[in-house]
Design an enzyme around this catalytic site. Structure first.
Site, PDB file in Angstrom:
ATOM      1  N   HIS A 111      16.166  15.822  -0.742  1.00 21.44           N
ATOM      2  CA  HIS A 111      15.383  14.672  -0.845  1.00 21.44           C
ATOM      3  C   HIS A 111      16.354  13.829  -0.373  1.00 21.44           C
ATOM      4  O   HIS A 111      16.451  12.939   0.729  1.00 21.44           O
ATOM      5  CB  HIS A 111      14.590  14.548  -1.668  1.00 21.44           C
ATOM      6  CG  HIS A 111      13.742  13.298  -1.456  1.00 21.44           C
ATOM      7  ND1 HIS A 111      12.723  13.166  -0.524  1.00 21.44           N
ATOM      8  CD2 HIS A 111      13.828  12.260  -1.776  1.00 21.44           C
ATOM      9  CE1 HIS A 111      12.631  11.175  -0.689  1.00 21.44           C
ATOM     10  NE2 HIS A 111      12.850  11.369  -1.722  1.00 21.44           N
TER      11      HIS A 111
ATOM     12  N   GLU B 144      -7.790  -4.972  -2.816  1.00 21.61           N
ATOM     13  CA  GLU B 144      -6.652  -6.129  -2.406  1.00 21.61           C
ATOM     14  C   GLU B 144      -5.885  -5.666  -1.731  1.00 21.61           C
ATOM     15  O   GLU B 144      -4.419  -6.486  -1.141  1.00 21.61           O
ATOM     16  CB  GLU B 144      -6.679  -6.635  -4.009  1.00 21.61           C
ATOM     17  CG  GLU B 144      -8.271  -7.142  -4.254  1.00 21.61           C
ATOM     18  CD  GLU B 144      -8.652  -6.568  -5.485  1.00 21.61           C
ATOM     19  OE1 GLU B 144     -10.374  -6.499  -5.466  1.00 21.61           O
ATOM     20  OE2 GLU B 144      -8.536  -5.622  -5.186  1.00 21.61           O
TER      21      GLU B 144
ATOM     22  N   HIS C 158     -10.599 -12.394 -16.023  1.00 26.31           N
ATOM     23  CA  HIS C 158     -11.277 -12.519 -14.830  1.00 26.31           C
ATOM     24  C   HIS C 158     -10.502 -14.156 -14.787  1.00 26.31           C
ATOM     25  O   HIS C 158     -10.316 -15.237 -14.225  1.00 26.31           O
ATOM     26  CB  HIS C 158     -12.733 -13.293 -14.406  1.00 26.31           C
ATOM     27  CG  HIS C 158     -13.050 -12.029 -14.310  1.00 26.31           C
ATOM     28  ND1 HIS C 158     -13.321 -10.551 -14.180  1.00 26.31           N
ATOM     29  CD2 HIS C 158     -13.656 -11.708 -12.625  1.00 26.31           C
ATOM     30  CE1 HIS C 158     -13.311  -9.664 -13.750  1.00 26.31           C
ATOM     31  NE2 HIS C 158     -14.059 -10.068 -12.625  1.00 26.31           N
TER      32      HIS C 158
ATOM     33  N   HIS D 211      18.873   9.710   2.425  1.00 26.76           N
ATOM     34  CA  HIS D 211      17.678  10.459   2.382  1.00 26.76           C
ATOM     35  C   HIS D 211      17.946  11.348   3.661  1.00 26.76           C
ATOM     36  O   HIS D 211      17.353  11.595   4.638  1.00 26.76           O
ATOM     37  CB  HIS D 211      16.150  10.444   2.392  1.00 26.76           C
ATOM     38  CG  HIS D 211      16.633   9.296   0.515  1.00 26.76           C
ATOM     39  ND1 HIS D 211      16.890   8.077   0.769  1.00 26.76           N
ATOM     40  CD2 HIS D 211      15.937   9.861   0.060  1.00 26.76           C
ATOM     41  CE1 HIS D 211      16.967   7.188  -0.090  1.00 26.76           C
ATOM     42  NE2 HIS D 211      15.978   8.298  -0.495  1.00 26.76           N
TER      43      HIS D 211
END
Length: 677
Positions: free
Chosen positions: A261, A409, A471, A28
């Protein structure tokens, strides 16, 4: 002041980087060409590192969050005197080289974090800054600052698009991590094209909303402006974002477009780029003036700072011997001699939920190990992860040991990685097991970097009950077991839970996942008699009554008790089976063949596994002739006992499954003699 040698040094970084990429045939070039000025200013004027001792604890940290720009980092490490040679640069992206495609911690000195998955480098840097300020609060005195350094990040547009960047930046702003400085390579281009197609955030307003300090450098080649911005950022009372406007692939014929890129420039454009930069050296050649500049501005400056710190540390050891001893223990990750003295012990009885046992262990460890800290994603009261004797780590209570990650999280797990990478503490973090999916990318990087972090995942199965399928984890257990380099432990009773924590605290080369119940776990006789069972990954927790077992029931977690109950019932029908507790697959597979054969003798082919999760993976232990009882659908909402019964997790169902397996065997084999009860 910056002079012609400084500009020559910037172009040396650019030239080395594109030479590496061209030689490799991949890479890159866009970021190295546009970000070389900011990288040079940071390393030459601000970053305090000692290439002679790359792991010096009080060094500044640098995280290339935009890890695809690794060629720039390797070029910088080479010129700065780290153990990265020209030969290493020429092996860029080659098999077993010290210069892999994205920066990998442990492969080459000077890489502070493994990066590449965008956004995670920024979040790991937040963890590093948390660790720095926590250790500083514990060990610094008004006279001596033994822990006092900055954490720098280089990120790109892609990093700031990723959701984790929002989580991490919000957390850092709330904690006022003023020694965290982010250099934002703002070039308005991503892999597929202009960022305007997908990304129109106002960085100043966005980071102001996070309570960060913000500055903008309008010209990415303005070394003096970059230097002034970093200097100002170091004096702020908040984390800092410096947006530096650059032109991707600066100097290349296709600069400013996504075409520079992620692919080599090609020989024609490579030559044109060097002409545009005024670079006339042969490939992989560095002018002597550049080498001298890096030697004085990076190597000598950093080594002198390190020597001064060592002198200060010697004085600290004389004036603060108790703190110095504690600091040494923290930095070496050495556990106190008596760290296990107060761990809970269990005899036969009703037992308790896995998360409750873990809570008791956490209190005992915290009382003995000052470097032990952790928290949860706004679930500490449910995961039972609070350290009762401490307050919450915050902008005003840096020494406190309870980490409040908020409902973040992914950032939690990545910050834990940064804390572990920084060194000096033992960190844990928790959430509900089903939400481990939010953390998975960071868990993977923890495994890749061999980081000894501990995850506490509670509410482990369909026994969550009323909360229902959203859950109730089903596939998470096997999914994490499939990840290389981690230990997933699902304890069957309180004694196994304590043993799991003991194993986590003595593991230094990988993450440990503790999968814990909300439901009660009775103390099992077999766990009392075999204290090393968990460390071995699997063991016979309830042997057969006579001779050789007719079959084997294998289970983990709460299902081990169910297997033992089924074992007792099977004896009434003349089936003498043994029960194996298998809390940790990977640890079991690391045992000697003789031990594994003792636990699971190959001649006993009649095997049944029991686990409240997907069965994929159990075939390793039950074989082609065995049977796996598990969950092949999502769960349901209802009282836990009713849900488990509905999904076939009762002793009667296990007995019926085993008898069916036995009958199928005996249709083609000579019937075996039933054991006498």
């Amino acid at each position: 002041m910056f002079d012609e040698t400084d500009q020559l040094s910037v172009n040396a970084l650019r030239a080395l980087s594109i030479d590496m990429i061209e030689r490799a045939g991949s890479g890159h070039p866009g970021l190295p060409l546009d970000a070389a000025p900011m990288a040079y200013v940071l390393y030459s004027r601000h970053l305090r590192v000692d290439p002679q001792d790359p792991e010096w604890i009080n060094r500044d940290r640098f995280v290339l969050s935009a890890g695809h720009g690794s060629a720039l980092l390797y070029s910088m490490l080479h010129l700065s005197g780290f153990a990265t040679s020209l030969a290493d640069l020429k092996q860029f992206r080659q098999l077993h080289s010290k210069t892999p495609g994205h920066p990998e911690r442990g492969i080459v000195a000077g890489v502070d974090a493994t990066t590449g998955p965008l956004g995670q480098g920024l979040a790991m840097a937040v963890g590093m800054a948390m660790a720095e300020t926590h250790l500083a609060a514990q060990f610094n005195t008004p006279q001596q600052q033994v822990i006092d350094h900055f954490t720098y990040v280089m990120c790109g547009d892609g990093d700031l698009m990723e959701g984790i960047s929002h989580e991490a930046a919000s957390l850092a702003g709330n904690l006022k991590l003023n020694k965290l400085i982010v250099l934002y390579d703002s070039n308005d281009v991503s892999l597929d094209g202009a960022t305007a197609r997908t990304f129109s955030d106002d960085a100043q307003q966005r980071f102001a909303g996070y309570h960060w300090d913000y500055q903008k450098v309008a010209a990415g080649n303005d070394l003096a402006a970059i230097d002034a911005a970093i200097t100002a950022a170091k004096a702020t009372a908040a984390p800092s974002l410096i947006e530096i406007k650059t032109t991707i692939g600066y100097g290349a014929p296709k600069q400013g477009t996504h075409l520079v890129h992620g692919a080599p420039l090609g020989q024609v454009d490579l030559a044109a780029t060097k002409r545009n930069l005024g670079w006339q050296e042969a490939p992989f050649t560095v002018p002597a003036a550049v080498q001298q500049r890096f030697q004085t501005q990076v190597q000598q400056r950093g080594h002198q700072a390190h020597q001064q710190w060592q002198a200060d540390l010697a004085t600290y050891q004389q004036t603060q011997p108790a703190l110095a001893a504690q600091l040494h223990q923290a930095l070496t990750q050495e556990l106190p001699v008596d760290w296990q003295a107060d761990l809970p012990q269990y005899t036969l009885g009703a037992g308790e939920a896995g998360r409750q046992t873990s809570q008791k262990v956490i209190q005992a460890l915290a009382a003995k190990i000052p470097s032990f800290w952790g928290g949860a994603a706004d679930l500490a009261s449910s995961n039972k992860t609070d350290i009762a004797a401490s307050g919450s780590f915050s902008a005003t209570t840096r020494q406190a040991r309870n980490l409040n990650f908020g409902v973040r999280e992914f950032a939690e797990a990545a910050a834990m990685n940064g804390i572990a990478l920084h060194g000096g503490t033992h960190v844990f973090g928790g959430t509900f097991f089903v939400f481990s999916d939010y953390m998975r990318g960071a868990i993977r990087l923890a495994a890749l970097q061999h980081l000894p972090v501990t995850y506490i995942f509670t509410h482990d199965s369909l026994a969550v009950g009323e909360d229902g399928p959203t859950h109730e984890p089903v596939e998470q257990l096997m999914s994490l077991r499939a990840m290389p380099g981690i230990s997933v432990i699902r304890p069957a009773d309180p004694n196994e839970a304590v043993a799991a924590w003991r194993l986590a605290m003595t593991t230094n080369d990988r993450p440990t996942v503790l999968v814990l119940t909300r439901q009660q776990l009775a103390v099992l006789q077999g766990s009392l008699s075999q204290p090393d069972g968990v460390s071995r990954g699997g063991y016979v927790i309830a042997p057969q009554q006579h001779g050789t077992a007719e079959g084997i029931l294998i289970a983990s977690g709460s299902e081990v008790a169910l297997a033992i109950e089924a074992q007792q019932r099977l004896r009434k029908f003349g089936h003498d089976v043994k029960v194996v507790s298998m809390p940790c697959f990977d640890r079991f597979m690391q045992q000697p063949v003789a031990y594994r054969e003792k636990v699971l003798p190959r001649q006993i082919r009649r095997r049944v596994s029991l686990e409240l999760g997907t069965t994929l993976g159990w075939e390793r232990f039950v074989g082609l002739d065995g049977l796996s009882l598990g969950i092949e659908s999502f769960g349901a909402s209802g009282p836990a006992a009713e849900v488990l019964a509905d999904y076939g997790f009762t002793a009667d169902a296990v007995v019926a499954a085993y008898q069916k397996l036995w009958r199928a065997d005996n249709q083609i084999q000579t019937p075996i003699r039933r054991s006498v009860i």
